[in-house]
Scaffold this active site. Structure first.
Site, short mmCIF file in Angstrom:
data_model
loop_
_atom_site.label_atom_id
_atom_site.label_comp_id
_atom_site.label_asym_id
_atom_site.label_seq_id
_atom_site.Cartn_x
_atom_site.Cartn_y
_atom_site.Cartn_z
N GLU A 254 89.90 27.65 54.98
CA GLU A 254 90.68 28.49 55.66
C GLU A 254 90.50 27.75 56.87
O GLU A 254 89.97 26.84 57.59
CB GLU A 254 90.54 29.21 55.59
CG GLU A 254 90.33 30.66 54.80
CD GLU A 254 90.30 32.28 54.86
OE1 GLU A 254 90.88 33.02 54.85
OE2 GLU A 254 89.23 32.71 55.19
N ASP B 164 84.25 30.18 51.54
CA ASP B 164 84.95 31.46 52.47
C ASP B 164 83.83 31.63 53.47
O ASP B 164 82.78 31.85 53.44
CB ASP B 164 85.60 32.94 52.22
CG ASP B 164 86.10 34.03 52.61
OD1 ASP B 164 86.49 34.21 53.61
OD2 ASP B 164 84.83 34.67 53.39
N ASP C 259 84.60 39.00 50.76
CA ASP C 259 84.52 37.14 50.64
C ASP C 259 84.03 36.93 49.46
O ASP C 259 85.38 35.65 49.10
CB ASP C 259 82.95 37.32 51.57
CG ASP C 259 83.20 37.95 52.79
OD1 ASP C 259 83.66 38.12 53.40
OD2 ASP C 259 81.43 38.26 53.11
#
Length: 451
Positions: free
Chosen positions: A308, A216, A390
C-alpha cells in the site's frame, strides 16, 4: 544489469586516526558554513535593496549556487578563511560545498513547485555538537587492502575494518564492481565507511515467478501476507525504552554543555552520552537487520509483491501511534522492496492510497461504508465472511496484481475514482471489479487512515 549499491563496514580507528577524521569532518563543516553565510548575506542584501526601491539591474550581483561556483569562490578565499587548509584533503571541503549546493537546489525547486514531496526549508548552519561528522572521498586512492581487513583512503591512510570486506573485494577483483566513492561517518559511538559501488549484477528470477503476494503492514504484526503468514513486530524501540530512559535520566544529572555560559561538558557527561548513543544505534541496527531479512526473503521468493501507498507522515502526526509507526519502519520496508524486486527479476506494485483494502470483502467484493480501527475481525454482511482484518486487506492487495499493467510497478487506482478534494469533503468512490451492485459501495477512507 548495472546498478549502484552501497557496502557499509564498521571501522576500528586509533585515537590519532579519529582525530584526523574529525579534522576532515570539521573542515567540511567550515566550508559549508562559510559558503552558506556568503550566499545568505548576498540574498539579504538584495532583499534590503529591493525594499528601498532599487531597480533590479542595479542590485548587488547574485552569487552562483552550483557546486562549481561555490568551489571557485572557496578556492579564492580559503587562504583567508582557513589558513590551515593544506592540513586536510580537498575532498573534505568539497563534501561541505556539495552538501550546500544540493540543499540550495532542493530549496529552490521546492519553492518553485518543481520538486515533489514535502516542502524543503532553507539550509541552516551546522553546529559542531549537533552535526553528524562525515566526509566523502571521490578521487584519489580508494581501495580495499589484499588482506580484506583494511581500507586505504586519501590523506587518512590505512584504516582497520571491524569486519572482513571479502564480499566487496571479490567483486572488485573479478571486475564486476567499481568503487565510485567512500564516505566515512560516525553513527552513534562507532565510525563506519560506506563505499558507493557500481555493480554488474547477473540476471535473476524469483523462486516462484508466478507467485503474487499482498503485504499489509501494521503495528500488531509488522506484515501480514496474503498467504496467511504473520510476521511479528519485534518492537525494538519498545524493548529498549527502559534502558534509554534510565540513561536519559543519568545524563540529565551530569554537567552538560551550556552555550550561554560557555560551560564545557564533564567527562562523566561525555561517557553517559556515548552509552546513550550506543543504545540508540543498537535499536537502529536491529531494526535495519530485521527489515533487510524480511524484504530479501520476499523478493527472492515471490515474482509479484503488492503493498500500500501509506501516508506515513500523516500517521506520525498521531501522538499515540507515532512512536510505534516510526519503530516499525513502514517506508523503509517499501523502499527496500522497490530495489530488491528489480534485483531478483520481480515487480513491485504500489496500491493507490485511496484503495479501501481493509473495507473490501476479499470474498464477494462488498465495500463497507465504515470500519473502525477497533474492529480486528472483518465481518461481511453480504456473504458472511469472518476473517482477520489484516489478512483480508492482504488478500485484496494480492488480487490487485492481476489488474496491474504488464509494465510492472506503479500505483493502482480504482476505476472511476475522483481524487479531487471538494469544499464539502472527500467524494471518492471506488468501483473495483467484483464489488457489490450499485448502492453497496462505500466512500473512500480519509487520507492517512490506517488500512
Amino acid at each position: 544489469m548495472k546498478t549502484v549499491q552501497a557496502y557499509r563496514f564498521a571501522l576500528d580507528l586509533t585515537a590519532g586516526q579519529e582525530r584526523l577524521v574529525l579534522a576532515h569532518a570539521g573542515a567540511a563543516r567550515v566550508a559549508y558554513n562559510w559558503a552558506l553565510a556568503r550566499v545568505k548575506a548576498v540574498m539579504d542584501q538584495r532583499a534590503a535593496e529591493r525594499s528601498y526601491g532599487v531597480p533590479e539591474d542595479q542590485l548587488t550581483a547574485a552569487v552562483g549556487w552550483s557546486l562549481a561556483a561555490l568551489r571557485r569562490a572557496w578556492n579564492a578565499a580559503k587562504g583567508e578563511v582557513a589558513p590551515w587548509w593544506r592540513e586536510c584533503s580537498k575532498e573534505a571541503y568539497n563534501t561541505g560545498l556539495d552538501a550546500l549546493a544540493r540543499g540550495l537546489k532542493n530549496w529552490a525547486e521546492s519553492r518553485s513547485g518543481t520538486r515533489a514531496g514535502r516542502s524543503v526549508g532553507f539550509p541552516r548552519f551546522k553546529s559542531r555538537r549537533r552535526a553528524v561528522p562525515s566526509v566523502r572521498f571521490t578521487t584519489g586512492v580508494i581501495r580495499v587492502d589484499p588482506d580484506r581487513k583494511h581500507v586505504v583512503l586519501p590523506r587518512l591512510g590505512r584504516l582497520k575494518l571491524h569486519e572482513s570486506a571479502r564480499k566487496l573485494a571479490r567483486r572488485v577483483e573479478a571486475g564486476t564492481a567499481r568503487i565510485m566513492s567512500a564516505t566515512v561517518r560516525r553513527d552513534g559511538a562507532r565510525w563506519h565507511v560506506a563505499f558507493t559501488v557500481e555493480i554488474e549484477r547477473p540476471e535473476r528470477r524469483a523462486a516462484r515467478p508466478e507467485s503474487m503476494v499482498g503485504v499489509d503492514v501494521g503495528i500488531a504484526h509488522l506484515a501480514v501476507l496474503s498467504t496467511g503468514e504473520l510476521v511479528p513486530n519485534p518492537r525494538h524501540l519498545g524493548g529498549a525504552q527502559h534502558r534509554l530512559r534510565s540513561l536519559g535520566r543519568a545524563l540529565s544529572r551530569k554537567v552538560g554543555p551550556d552555550r550561554r555560559t560557555g560551560q564545557r561538558p564533564s567527562n562523566r557527561w561525555r561517557r553517559t552520552q556515548q552509552r546513550l548513543a550506543r543504545a540508540h544505534a543498537r535499536v537502529a541496527n536491529l531494526r535495519r537487520d530485521g527489515l533487510h531479512k524480511l524484504t530479501t526473503r520476499l523478493a527472492r521468493e515471490h515474482g509479484t509483491i503488492v503493498v500500500e501507498d501509506l501516508n506515513v507522515t500523516g500517521m506520525l502526526a498521531n501522538r499515540r501511534l507515532a512512536r510505534h509507526v516510526a519503530d516499525a519502519g513502514f517506508f523503509e520496508l517499501r523502499r527496500q522492496l522497490a530495489y530488491k524486486t528489480q534485483w531478483n527479476g520481480g515487480r513491485l506494485i504500489v496500491a493507490d492510497r485511496w484503495y479501501p483494502s481493509s473495507k473490501t470483502c476479499s470474498g464477494c467484493g462488498t465495500v463497507k461504508a465504515k470500519l473502525t480501527l477497533a474492529e480486528r475481525i472483518y465481518t461481511c454482511t453480504t456473504c458472511g465472511l469472518l476473517l482477520d482484518r489484516d489478512l483480508n486487506a492482504a488478500r485484496n492487495l494480492a488480487a490487485l496484481a492481476g489488474e496491474a499493467t504488464p509494465a510492472g510497478s506503479g500505483p493502482v487506482a480504482g476505476r472511476g475514482a475522483d481524487h479531487k478534494t471538494r469544499p464539502g469533503g472527500q467524494v471518492a468512490v471506488k468501483r473495483q471489479p467484483g464489488t457489490a451492485p450499485a448502492g453497496k459501495t462505500g466512500t473512500a477512507p480519509p487520507q492517512g487512515a490506517a488500512a
